[in-house]
Scaffold this motif. Structure first.
Motif, mmCIF file in Angstrom:
data_model
loop_
_atom_site.group_PDB
_atom_site.id
_atom_site.type_symbol
_atom_site.label_atom_id
_atom_site.label_comp_id
_atom_site.label_asym_id
_atom_site.label_seq_id
_atom_site.Cartn_x
_atom_site.Cartn_y
_atom_site.Cartn_z
ATOM 1 N N THR A 1 101.615 40.770 -0.992
ATOM 2 C CA THR A 1 100.287 40.409 -0.645
ATOM 3 C C THR A 1 100.519 39.672 0.578
ATOM 4 O OG1 THR A 1 99.378 40.364 -2.649
ATOM 5 C CG2 THR A 1 98.257 39.101 -1.051
ATOM 6 N N THR A 2 99.740 39.423 1.764
ATOM 7 C CA THR A 2 99.925 38.623 2.930
ATOM 8 C C THR A 2 98.496 38.512 3.286
ATOM 9 O OG1 THR A 2 100.987 38.417 5.034
ATOM 10 C CG2 THR A 2 100.217 40.443 4.627
ATOM 11 N N GLY A 3 98.279 37.262 3.821
ATOM 12 C CA GLY A 3 97.050 36.943 4.514
ATOM 13 C C GLY A 3 97.058 35.835 5.312
ATOM 14 N N LEU A 4 95.818 35.701 5.941
ATOM 15 C CA LEU A 4 95.734 34.523 7.090
ATOM 16 C C LEU A 4 94.370 34.019 7.050
ATOM 17 C CD1 LEU A 4 97.297 32.968 9.237
ATOM 18 C CD2 LEU A 4 96.448 34.644 10.738
ATOM 19 N N ALA A 5 94.079 32.686 6.981
ATOM 20 C CA ALA A 5 93.044 31.929 6.720
ATOM 21 C C ALA A 5 92.767 30.936 7.961
ATOM 22 C CB ALA A 5 92.569 31.218 5.413
ATOM 23 N N GLN A 6 91.470 30.957 8.451
ATOM 24 C CA GLN A 6 91.106 29.736 9.329
ATOM 25 C C GLN A 6 90.428 28.712 8.565
ATOM 26 O OE1 GLN A 6 91.845 28.951 12.851
ATOM 27 N NE2 GLN A 6 90.784 27.236 12.489
ATOM 28 N N GLN A 7 91.162 27.407 8.689
ATOM 29 C CA GLN A 7 90.375 26.360 7.930
ATOM 30 C C GLN A 7 89.973 25.330 8.656
ATOM 31 O OE1 GLN A 7 92.119 25.029 4.114
ATOM 32 N NE2 GLN A 7 92.649 23.029 5.031
ATOM 33 N N LEU B 1 95.648 27.132 10.793
ATOM 34 C CA LEU B 1 95.795 28.276 10.283
ATOM 35 C C LEU B 1 96.583 28.383 9.147
ATOM 36 C CD1 LEU B 1 96.486 30.447 13.326
ATOM 37 C CD2 LEU B 1 94.445 30.591 11.958
ATOM 38 N N ILE B 2 96.159 28.908 8.072
ATOM 39 C CA ILE B 2 96.917 28.971 6.736
ATOM 40 C C ILE B 2 97.341 30.321 6.400
ATOM 41 C CG2 ILE B 2 96.400 28.366 4.238
ATOM 42 C CD1 ILE B 2 95.694 26.101 5.872
ATOM 43 N N PRO B 3 98.623 30.527 6.363
ATOM 44 C CA PRO B 3 99.205 31.606 6.000
ATOM 45 C C PRO B 3 99.634 31.683 4.431
ATOM 46 C CG PRO B 3 100.840 30.193 7.011
ATOM 47 C CD PRO B 3 99.722 29.543 7.114
ATOM 48 N N TYR B 4 99.731 32.990 4.025
ATOM 49 C CA TYR B 4 100.069 33.178 2.663
ATOM 50 C C TYR B 4 100.704 34.557 2.569
ATOM 51 C CZ TYR B 4 99.552 34.242 -2.060
ATOM 52 O OH TYR B 4 99.959 34.747 -3.475
ATOM 53 N N THR B 5 101.936 34.441 1.733
ATOM 54 C CA THR B 5 102.516 35.857 1.590
ATOM 55 C C THR B 5 103.381 35.521 0.122
ATOM 56 O OG1 THR B 5 103.186 35.984 3.773
ATOM 57 C CG2 THR B 5 104.537 37.176 2.152
ATOM 58 N N MET C 1 108.425 35.620 -5.103
ATOM 59 C CA MET C 1 108.613 34.504 -4.342
ATOM 60 C C MET C 1 107.374 34.430 -3.390
ATOM 61 S SD MET C 1 111.470 36.056 -1.817
ATOM 62 C CE MET C 1 111.517 37.527 -1.120
ATOM 63 N N SER C 2 107.250 33.300 -3.057
ATOM 64 C CA SER C 2 105.795 33.485 -2.102
ATOM 65 C C SER C 2 106.009 32.054 -1.225
ATOM 66 C CB SER C 2 104.605 32.954 -3.033
ATOM 67 O OG SER C 2 104.717 31.879 -3.682
ATOM 68 N N TYR C 3 105.104 32.332 -0.009
ATOM 69 C CA TYR C 3 105.041 31.227 0.943
ATOM 70 C C TYR C 3 103.602 30.976 0.990
ATOM 71 C CZ TYR C 3 104.839 28.654 5.402
ATOM 72 O OH TYR C 3 104.538 27.970 6.375
ATOM 73 N N VAL C 4 103.212 29.338 0.889
ATOM 74 C CA VAL C 4 101.800 29.109 1.049
ATOM 75 C C VAL C 4 101.734 27.857 1.832
ATOM 76 C CG1 VAL C 4 99.869 28.354 -0.121
ATOM 77 C CG2 VAL C 4 101.507 30.075 -1.347
ATOM 78 N N LYS C 5 100.878 27.739 2.764
ATOM 79 C CA LYS C 5 100.501 26.546 3.353
ATOM 80 C C LYS C 5 99.283 25.855 2.999
ATOM 81 C CE LYS C 5 100.170 24.507 8.173
ATOM 82 N NZ LYS C 5 99.883 25.169 9.499
ATOM 83 N N ASN C 6 99.133 24.553 2.469
ATOM 84 C CA ASN C 6 98.036 23.935 1.962
ATOM 85 C C ASN C 6 97.568 22.842 3.076
ATOM 86 O OD1 ASN C 6 97.232 25.650 -0.022
ATOM 87 N ND2 ASN C 6 98.813 24.804 -1.258
ATOM 88 N N VAL C 7 96.365 22.527 3.407
ATOM 89 C CA VAL C 7 95.992 21.317 4.025
ATOM 90 C C VAL C 7 94.780 20.976 3.157
ATOM 91 C CG1 VAL C 7 95.007 20.390 6.014
ATOM 92 C CG2 VAL C 7 96.611 22.275 6.226
ATOM 93 N N ALA C 8 94.770 19.709 2.626
ATOM 94 C CA ALA C 8 93.715 19.035 2.018
ATOM 95 C C ALA C 8 92.838 17.960 2.783
ATOM 96 C CB ALA C 8 94.557 18.314 0.949
ATOM 97 N N GLU C 9 91.687 17.887 2.287
ATOM 98 C CA GLU C 9 90.780 16.884 2.965
ATOM 99 C C GLU C 9 91.236 15.504 2.730
ATOM 100 O OE1 GLU C 9 86.870 16.845 0.544
ATOM 101 O OE2 GLU C 9 87.117 18.476 0.967
ATOM 102 N N PRO C 10 90.933 14.599 3.387
ATOM 103 C CA PRO C 10 91.342 13.261 3.006
ATOM 104 C C PRO C 10 89.905 12.768 1.980
ATOM 105 C CG PRO C 10 89.997 13.136 5.304
ATOM 106 C CD PRO C 10 90.194 14.891 5.008
ATOM 107 N N ARG C 11 90.455 11.782 1.334
ATOM 108 C CA ARG C 11 89.491 11.093 0.426
ATOM 109 C C ARG C 11 88.676 10.191 1.314
ATOM 110 N NH1 ARG C 11 92.462 7.276 -2.775
ATOM 111 N NH2 ARG C 11 93.777 6.808 -0.717
ATOM 112 N N ILE C 12 87.389 10.014 0.530
ATOM 113 C CA ILE C 12 86.495 9.076 1.488
ATOM 114 C C ILE C 12 86.934 7.878 1.626
ATOM 115 C CG2 ILE C 12 84.167 7.949 1.135
ATOM 116 C CD1 ILE C 12 83.735 10.755 1.821
ATOM 117 N N GLU C 13 87.910 7.336 0.772
ATOM 118 C CA GLU C 13 88.499 6.026 0.740
ATOM 119 C C GLU C 13 89.457 5.824 2.329
ATOM 120 O OE1 GLU C 13 88.489 7.561 -1.913
ATOM 121 O OE2 GLU C 13 86.944 6.474 -3.002
ATOM 122 N N ASP C 14 89.976 6.978 2.611
ATOM 123 C CA ASP C 14 90.740 7.101 3.660
ATOM 124 C C ASP C 14 89.955 7.012 4.768
ATOM 125 O OD1 ASP C 14 93.020 7.517 2.037
ATOM 126 O OD2 ASP C 14 92.584 9.832 2.335
#
Length: 186
Positions: free
Chosen positions: A120-126, A152-156, A170-183
């Motif tokens: 599986t391979t994919g790409l997302a715009q976040q 851009l968030i790739p996934y394989t 095996m896999s490759y994943v990139k994640n980006v999380a939103e900040p907490r409100i306290e941040d």
């Protein structure tokens, strides 16, 4: 989906601080004794959609969209304790705020699956759009924050069945999380 939360916090902060000079000798001390009251109302909205399409017996495609919006309105009131009965509002730390985090993610993935081999391979715009409006109680001035974060968030992933009870993956994943409100609070 929709979630509404009301939060009320009352925290006592009591710290004794020691400050040292460059020679390592005690220079000064400071005691912080505060009452911190936080009242917040949080609203969260979410929506997700996925469409899957087989392209052949062993290949398929997916398209997805995720959206969420989180809003928080609150008051933080800080009081300096000057004795057992006396509290004075700390107008530098006390504030009212409105914060909003908008999240959008759209993407596509392709899957290959045949004879125990799955790829599986994919790409997302976040995108995160973060908006904050903070007003100190001492003056009418507002601190406004507005930021956009696009990634851009790739996934394989590769999974191979070696036998009935063993496999390798095996896999490759990139994640980006939103900040907490306290941040976002100054």
């Amino acid at each position: 989906s929709y979630v509404k939360t009301n939060v009320t916090e009352d925290n006592d902060i009591n710290n004794f601080l020691e400050f040292y000079n460059s020679a390592g000798s005690l220079d000064s001390t400071r005691q912080i004794d505060q009452d911190n009251n936080n009242v917040a109302e949080k609203d969260a909205y979410k929506f997700n959609a996925t469409y899957n399409e087989p392209l052949s017996k062993s290949i398929g495609a997916s398209v997805f969209f995720n959206w969420s919006k989180r809003e928080q309105v609150g008051d933080v009131m800080v009081f300096d304790k000057l004795g057992t009965e006396t509290n004075i509002q700390n107008t530098t730390l006390s504030r009212n705020y409105v914060n909003t985090i908008d999240y959008n993610r759209v993407g596509m993935s392709l899957r290959y699956s045949k004879d125990g081999i799955n790829v599986t391979t994919g790409l997302a715009q976040q995108r995160f759009n973060i908006t904050g409006n903070v007003k100190r109680v001492i003056d009418a001035g507002n601190v406004v924050v507005e930021r956009d974060y696009n990634t851009l968030i790739p996934y394989t992933s590769v999974d191979v069945d070696l036998s009935r009870n063993s496999s390798i993956s095996m896999s490759y994943v990139k994640n980006v999380a939103e900040p907490r409100i306290e941040d976002l609070l100054p």
